[in-house]
Motif scaffolding. Structure first.
Motif, PDB file in Angstrom:
ATOM      1  N   GLN A  22      47.345  -3.601 -36.311  1.00  0.00           N
ATOM      2  CA  GLN A  22      46.380  -4.316 -37.173  1.00  0.00           C
ATOM      3  C   GLN A  22      45.031  -4.184 -36.792  1.00  0.00           C
ATOM      4  O   GLN A  22      43.865  -4.000 -37.491  1.00  0.00           O
ATOM      5  N   THR A  23      44.726  -4.503 -35.636  1.00  0.00           N
ATOM      6  CA  THR A  23      43.393  -4.636 -35.016  1.00  0.00           C
ATOM      7  C   THR A  23      42.492  -3.422 -35.169  1.00  0.00           C
ATOM      8  O   THR A  23      41.601  -3.266 -35.576  1.00  0.00           O
ATOM      9  N   SER A  24      43.188  -2.224 -34.550  1.00  0.00           N
ATOM     10  CA  SER A  24      42.912  -0.939 -34.707  1.00  0.00           C
ATOM     11  C   SER A  24      42.409  -0.638 -35.965  1.00  0.00           C
ATOM     12  O   SER A  24      41.477   0.141 -36.213  1.00  0.00           O
ATOM     13  N   ALA A  25      43.340  -0.692 -37.004  1.00  0.00           N
ATOM     14  CA  ALA A  25      43.135  -0.424 -38.417  1.00  0.00           C
ATOM     15  C   ALA A  25      41.843  -1.275 -38.929  1.00  0.00           C
ATOM     16  O   ALA A  25      40.795  -0.366 -39.607  1.00  0.00           O
ATOM     17  N   GLU A  26      41.470  -2.336 -38.545  1.00  0.00           N
ATOM     18  CA  GLU A  26      40.328  -3.182 -38.940  1.00  0.00           C
ATOM     19  C   GLU A  26      39.026  -2.467 -38.260  1.00  0.00           C
ATOM     20  O   GLU A  26      38.143  -2.516 -39.123  1.00  0.00           O
ATOM     21  N   LEU A  27      39.195  -2.074 -36.882  1.00  0.00           N
ATOM     22  CA  LEU A  27      38.277  -1.528 -36.476  1.00  0.00           C
ATOM     23  C   LEU A  27      37.798  -0.251 -36.867  1.00  0.00           C
ATOM     24  O   LEU A  27      36.715  -0.039 -37.081  1.00  0.00           O
ATOM     25  N   LEU A  28      38.748   0.582 -37.313  1.00  0.00           N
ATOM     26  CA  LEU A  28      38.578   1.874 -38.061  1.00  0.00           C
ATOM     27  C   LEU A  28      37.715   1.794 -39.266  1.00  0.00           C
ATOM     28  O   LEU A  28      37.054   2.498 -39.725  1.00  0.00           O
ATOM     29  N   LEU A  29      38.405   0.653 -39.930  1.00  0.00           N
ATOM     30  CA  LEU A  29      37.647   0.375 -41.311  1.00  0.00           C
ATOM     31  C   LEU A  29      36.369   0.243 -41.213  1.00  0.00           C
ATOM     32  O   LEU A  29      35.482   0.974 -41.587  1.00  0.00           O
ATOM     33  N   GLY A  30      35.734  -0.532 -40.170  1.00  0.00           N
ATOM     34  CA  GLY A  30      34.324  -1.021 -39.775  1.00  0.00           C
ATOM     35  C   GLY A  30      33.752   0.337 -39.442  1.00  0.00           C
ATOM     36  O   GLY A  30      32.633   0.780 -39.913  1.00  0.00           O
ATOM     37  N   LEU A  31      34.290   1.162 -38.585  1.00  0.00           N
ATOM     38  CA  LEU A  31      33.725   2.234 -38.010  1.00  0.00           C
ATOM     39  C   LEU A  31      33.541   3.201 -39.113  1.00  0.00           C
ATOM     40  O   LEU A  31      32.545   4.061 -39.108  1.00  0.00           O
ATOM     41  N   SER A  32      34.518   3.571 -39.892  1.00  0.00           N
ATOM     42  CA  SER A  32      34.521   4.570 -40.801  1.00  0.00           C
ATOM     43  C   SER A  32      33.273   4.289 -42.016  1.00  0.00           C
ATOM     44  O   SER A  32      32.838   5.224 -42.447  1.00  0.00           O
ATOM     45  N   PHE A  33      33.302   2.921 -42.102  1.00  0.00           N
ATOM     46  CA  PHE A  33      32.266   2.326 -43.220  1.00  0.00           C
ATOM     47  C   PHE A  33      31.021   2.932 -42.678  1.00  0.00           C
ATOM     48  O   PHE A  33      30.081   3.468 -43.385  1.00  0.00           O
ATOM     49  N   ALA A  34      30.780   2.649 -41.301  1.00  0.00           N
ATOM     50  CA  ALA A  34      29.432   2.859 -40.883  1.00  0.00           C
ATOM     51  C   ALA A  34      29.083   4.427 -40.763  1.00  0.00           C
ATOM     52  O   ALA A  34      28.066   4.728 -41.000  1.00  0.00           O
ATOM     53  N   ALA A  35      30.294   5.081 -40.369  1.00  0.00           N
ATOM     54  CA  ALA A  35      29.997   6.574 -40.492  1.00  0.00           C
ATOM     55  C   ALA A  35      29.858   7.073 -41.805  1.00  0.00           C
ATOM     56  O   ALA A  35      28.876   7.990 -42.004  1.00  0.00           O
ATOM     57  N   THR A  36      30.451   6.412 -42.737  1.00  0.00           N
ATOM     58  CA  THR A  36      30.184   6.999 -44.132  1.00  0.00           C
ATOM     59  C   THR A  36      28.990   6.875 -44.776  1.00  0.00           C
ATOM     60  O   THR A  36      28.013   7.706 -45.309  1.00  0.00           O
ATOM     61  N   MET A  37      28.172   5.692 -44.403  1.00  0.00           N
ATOM     62  CA  MET A  37      27.008   5.227 -44.683  1.00  0.00           C
ATOM     63  C   MET A  37      25.943   6.264 -44.082  1.00  0.00           C
ATOM     64  O   MET A  37      24.972   6.809 -44.533  1.00  0.00           O
ATOM     65  N   ALA A  38      26.166   6.328 -42.760  1.00  0.00           N
ATOM     66  CA  ALA A  38      25.193   7.060 -41.927  1.00  0.00           C
ATOM     67  C   ALA A  38      25.168   8.487 -42.373  1.00  0.00           C
ATOM     68  O   ALA A  38      24.254   8.990 -42.627  1.00  0.00           O
ATOM     69  N   PHE A  39      26.372   9.340 -42.611  1.00  0.00           N
ATOM     70  CA  PHE A  39      26.365  10.651 -42.788  1.00  0.00           C
ATOM     71  C   PHE A  39      25.873  10.941 -44.204  1.00  0.00           C
ATOM     72  O   PHE A  39      25.398  11.775 -44.628  1.00  0.00           O
ATOM     73  N   GLY A  40      26.157   9.946 -45.388  1.00  0.00           N
ATOM     74  CA  GLY A  40      25.680   9.907 -46.518  1.00  0.00           C
ATOM     75  C   GLY A  40      24.449   9.692 -46.626  1.00  0.00           C
ATOM     76  O   GLY A  40      23.750  10.335 -47.535  1.00  0.00           O
ATOM     77  N   GLY A  41      23.859   8.988 -45.782  1.00  0.00           N
ATOM     78  CA  GLY A  41      22.270   8.755 -45.947  1.00  0.00           C
ATOM     79  C   GLY A  41      21.669  10.072 -45.229  1.00  0.00           C
ATOM     80  O   GLY A  41      20.795  10.439 -46.119  1.00  0.00           O
ATOM     81  N   TYR A  42      22.369  10.424 -44.356  1.00  0.00           N
ATOM     82  CA  TYR A  42      21.855  11.658 -43.811  1.00  0.00           C
ATOM     83  C   TYR A  42      21.720  13.185 -44.512  1.00  0.00           C
ATOM     84  O   TYR A  42      20.888  13.849 -44.831  1.00  0.00           O
ATOM     85  N   ALA A  43      23.035  13.064 -45.388  1.00  0.00           N
ATOM     86  CA  ALA A  43      23.213  14.104 -46.296  1.00  0.00           C
ATOM     87  C   ALA A  43      22.218  13.842 -47.590  1.00  0.00           C
ATOM     88  O   ALA A  43      21.942  14.923 -48.004  1.00  0.00           O
ATOM     89  N   ALA A  44      22.068  12.859 -47.979  1.00  0.00           N
ATOM     90  CA  ALA A  44      21.088  12.646 -49.156  1.00  0.00           C
ATOM     91  C   ALA A  44      19.796  12.894 -48.886  1.00  0.00           C
ATOM     92  O   ALA A  44      18.899  13.649 -49.587  1.00  0.00           O
ATOM     93  N   ALA A  45      19.293  12.423 -47.523  1.00  0.00           N
ATOM     94  CA  ALA A  45      17.993  13.063 -47.065  1.00  0.00           C
ATOM     95  C   ALA A  45      17.732  14.583 -46.824  1.00  0.00           C
ATOM     96  O   ALA A  45      16.571  14.836 -46.995  1.00  0.00           O
ATOM     97  N   THR A  46      18.576  15.097 -46.245  1.00  0.00           N
ATOM     98  CA  THR A  46      18.229  16.456 -45.831  1.00  0.00           C
ATOM     99  C   THR A  46      19.313  17.437 -46.378  1.00  0.00           C
ATOM    100  O   THR A  46      18.959  18.751 -46.573  1.00  0.00           O
TER     101      THR A  46
END
Length: 112
Positions: A22-46
């Protein structure tokens, strides 16, 4: 001063007792959110790396679903345990006569 010798001890708080999965799933949730926002922002910009943003978004949604289900199941277990602890135990073999005096007593208690 409070006399604690006559009070029952509190049960240990179990909200922070998490399994490693459960701890791993919660950490993966936060990391995947950060990755989604980062890659999405980069994809929108470039206009590049949109596939990574979509993949991270899928991982985020799957882990969000898993974490929410585990949270709600934990709350249900706590409520069930609280309900069992507070429910009165009435033996099935002892008949309880329902007289007008008993009904009047319940009615008087309700009206209080």
């Amino acid at each position: 001063m409070t006399d604690t010798s006559t009070r029952p001890a509190r049960a240990a708080a179990t909200r922070w007792d998490r399994s490693a999965l459960q701890t791993s799933a919660e950490l993966l949730l936060g990391l995947s959110f950060a990755a989604t926002m980062a890659f999405g922002g980069y994809a929108a910009a470039t206009g590049q790396m949109a596939v990574f943003a979509q993949g991270a978004g899928v991982v985020f949604l799957v882990t969000l679903t898993c974490v929410l289900v585990s949270w709600f199941r934990a709350v249900e277990r706590e409520e069930r345990a609280d309900h069992r602890a507070t429910a009165p135990v009435v033996p099935a073999t002892v008949p309880v006569p329902l007289t007008t005096a008993a009904i009047a007593a319940v009615d008087a208690e309700y009206r209080r």
